[in-house]
Scaffold this motif. Sequence first.
Motif, PDB file in Angstrom:
ATOM      1  N   THR A 107       0.831  -1.190   0.000  1.00  0.00           N
ATOM      2  CA  THR A 107       0.000   0.000   0.000  1.00  0.00           C
ATOM      3  C   THR A 107       0.866   1.241   0.000  1.00  0.00           C
ATOM      4  OG1 THR A 107      -1.950   0.983   1.002  1.00  0.00           O
ATOM      5  CG2 THR A 107      -0.268   0.233   2.518  1.00  0.00           C
ATOM      6  N   VAL A 108       0.512   2.213  -0.806  1.00  0.00           N
ATOM      7  CA  VAL A 108       1.118   3.533  -0.761  1.00  0.00           C
ATOM      8  C   VAL A 108      -0.055   4.483  -0.661  1.00  0.00           C
ATOM      9  CG1 VAL A 108       2.543   5.264  -1.891  1.00  0.00           C
ATOM     10  CG2 VAL A 108       3.022   2.856  -2.243  1.00  0.00           C
ATOM     11  N   GLU A 109      -0.318   4.882   0.562  1.00  0.00           N
ATOM     12  CA  GLU A 109      -1.496   5.696   0.769  1.00  0.00           C
ATOM     13  C   GLU A 109      -1.208   7.123   0.326  1.00  0.00           C
ATOM     14  OE1 GLU A 109      -4.047   6.756   4.618  1.00  0.00           O
ATOM     15  OE2 GLU A 109      -3.117   4.795   4.605  1.00  0.00           O
ATOM     16  N   GLU A 119       5.724   5.593  -6.948  1.00  0.00           N
ATOM     17  CA  GLU A 119       5.168   4.330  -6.461  1.00  0.00           C
ATOM     18  C   GLU A 119       3.637   4.373  -6.497  1.00  0.00           C
ATOM     19  OE1 GLU A 119       7.621   6.072  -5.224  1.00  0.00           O
ATOM     20  OE2 GLU A 119       8.791   4.981  -3.733  1.00  0.00           O
TER      21      GLU A 119
ATOM     22  N   GLU B 109      -0.430   8.612   5.773  1.00  0.00           N
ATOM     23  CA  GLU B 109       0.769   7.831   5.524  1.00  0.00           C
ATOM     24  C   GLU B 109       1.614   8.519   4.466  1.00  0.00           C
ATOM     25  OE1 GLU B 109       1.461   3.373   4.074  1.00  0.00           O
ATOM     26  OE2 GLU B 109      -0.341   3.708   5.274  1.00  0.00           O
ATOM     27  N   GLN B 110       2.915   8.428   4.650  1.00  0.00           N
ATOM     28  CA  GLN B 110       3.792   8.980   3.625  1.00  0.00           C
ATOM     29  C   GLN B 110       3.883   7.976   2.494  1.00  0.00           C
ATOM     30  OE1 GLN B 110       7.498  10.308   5.130  1.00  0.00           O
ATOM     31  NE2 GLN B 110       8.063  11.328   3.235  1.00  0.00           N
ATOM     32  N   GLY B 111       3.780   8.460   1.271  1.00  0.00           N
ATOM     33  CA  GLY B 111       3.936   7.585   0.121  1.00  0.00           C
ATOM     34  C   GLY B 111       5.405   7.312  -0.096  1.00  0.00           C
ATOM     35  N   GLY B 112       5.832   7.402  -1.322  1.00  0.00           N
ATOM     36  CA  GLY B 112       7.234   7.103  -1.626  1.00  0.00           C
ATOM     37  C   GLY B 112       8.080   8.348  -1.642  1.00  0.00           C
ATOM     38  N   SER B 113       8.977   8.370  -2.581  1.00  0.00           N
ATOM     39  CA  SER B 113       9.945   9.437  -2.718  1.00  0.00           C
ATOM     40  C   SER B 113       9.279  10.805  -2.824  1.00  0.00           C
ATOM     41  CB  SER B 113      10.765   9.201  -3.984  1.00  0.00           C
ATOM     42  OG  SER B 113      10.001   8.485  -4.943  1.00  0.00           O
TER      43      SER B 113
END
Lengths: 258, 258
Positions: A107-109, A119, B109-113
Amino acid sequence: MKIAVTGKGGVGKTTVAGILARLFSDEGYRVLAVDADPDANLASALGIPESQYKKITPFSKMKKLAEERTGASGGYGSYFILNPKVDDLPEKYCVEHQGVKLLLMGTVEQGGSGCFCPEHALLKSLMKHLLIEREDVVIMDMEAGIEHLGRGTAESVDALLVVVEPGRRSIQTAMQIKSLAEDLGLKRVFAVGSKVVDEADVQFIRKNLVDLELLGFVYLSEEVKKADLEGVSPFDVGGMVVEGVRSIKARLVAKLNN
Amino acid sequence: MKIAVTGKGGVGKTTVAGILARLFSDEGYRVLAVDADPDANLASALGIPESQYKKITPFSKMKKLAEERTGASGGYGSYFILNPKVDDLPEKYCVEHQGVKLLLMGTVEQGGSGCFCPEHALLKSLMKHLLIEREDVVIMDMEAGIEHLGRGTAESVDALLVVVEPGRRSIQTAMQIKSLAEDLGLKRVFAVGSKVVDEADVQFIRKNLVDLELLGFVYLSEEVKKADLEGVSPFDVGGMVVEGVRSIKARLVAKLNN
């Protein structure tokens, strides 16, 4: 057919999703099982040995792949492709077991205003591909937040099953999910009663689930607990729980065909 | 004292956190209970009536407040303050019940980069304030992902309690949490066995929890299930479950004082 299964943690959501996937596969369908809840473990519910699924990285953690496919390289603030190519990924990154292909989404919220990253773009495209372009039966095990469903993909979900147990917090979560689903334009939302012990539990769920159609009940089973402790899939144990999900599936398919 | 409680969904994490908070409050401590898991409901575990907590918005959803405090206004790409003022927020936005102040964090929530936003900056600052600057006993109910703990705040957590039930997925989640906690520099991580029915359950947990010290066990209780169905806090029901948490708390406090 695309079915998403959700509910509060611990209600038996993954067990229901795993058995559903194996039932469809048993009937000869090509089934894609998608684990989109980092707190779940659909692999073990499907009966995939730990040694096999430990090797897979969830898509949400494939930073390099996300950067390659989106063309992102310059870090925060740089431009990247929002609809990367993903149609080859399900075959490339799945584990197959008893006719069921398993994908680990992770999951990438999305955070708040303007929060976006490569992502996230990859997951979003993949979800769109799975739900809109795939012919397979897709069974998706999702977090209660149903964050993975955007406005564009939600309408391709044929049914959202909300699993509830006899407990107030589980019912509250179900009601939140229902309102989120409505916001997303998801029309066919059904409930499944889980871990019920007696008629009082059944009545509690019936009474408290407002405006959510119940497809049936799955009873709490010592066999399923034991199977889990021994690392066996609940589908292979059979018995009451599998029969419960089988009749829920039959009712669901009939509803969707009408 | 700052205690974070985590574990797979449905293992009884919120029940343990709620009872812990009430126990500390009973002894005269000022207690801040922090609900940082959108899938949990610490309010009802604390015995706060639904009519009261329904009014509160979690901080993660306070977009306007986040924008005000961070000075963000220009949307994606604009600059904003990364350490906004938050010290007045706990008093302003809490509900108090039986000496326990409850804060609803929600989650961004933190996603990616490079994924960042005003809401995220607000939560991060608030977490830092609660864990580093507050004198109160802070009991935090967290997601299994322990995303809320950044590198800077994790070291201010005196103990992370990982709640496990007799089930393989719950143990797997506990192992993942343990490794995440190590990455964050969190040293005092303990386990609590929950929902155990018999000696076989106790042995299963003892055998499978590798390198994680067990503080004790809480038995599965029909009374707690019934109390939940009736909307009563497990602390007010008393009995076996409260006594289980009481002795776990005593062991924990002794460990931390050594």
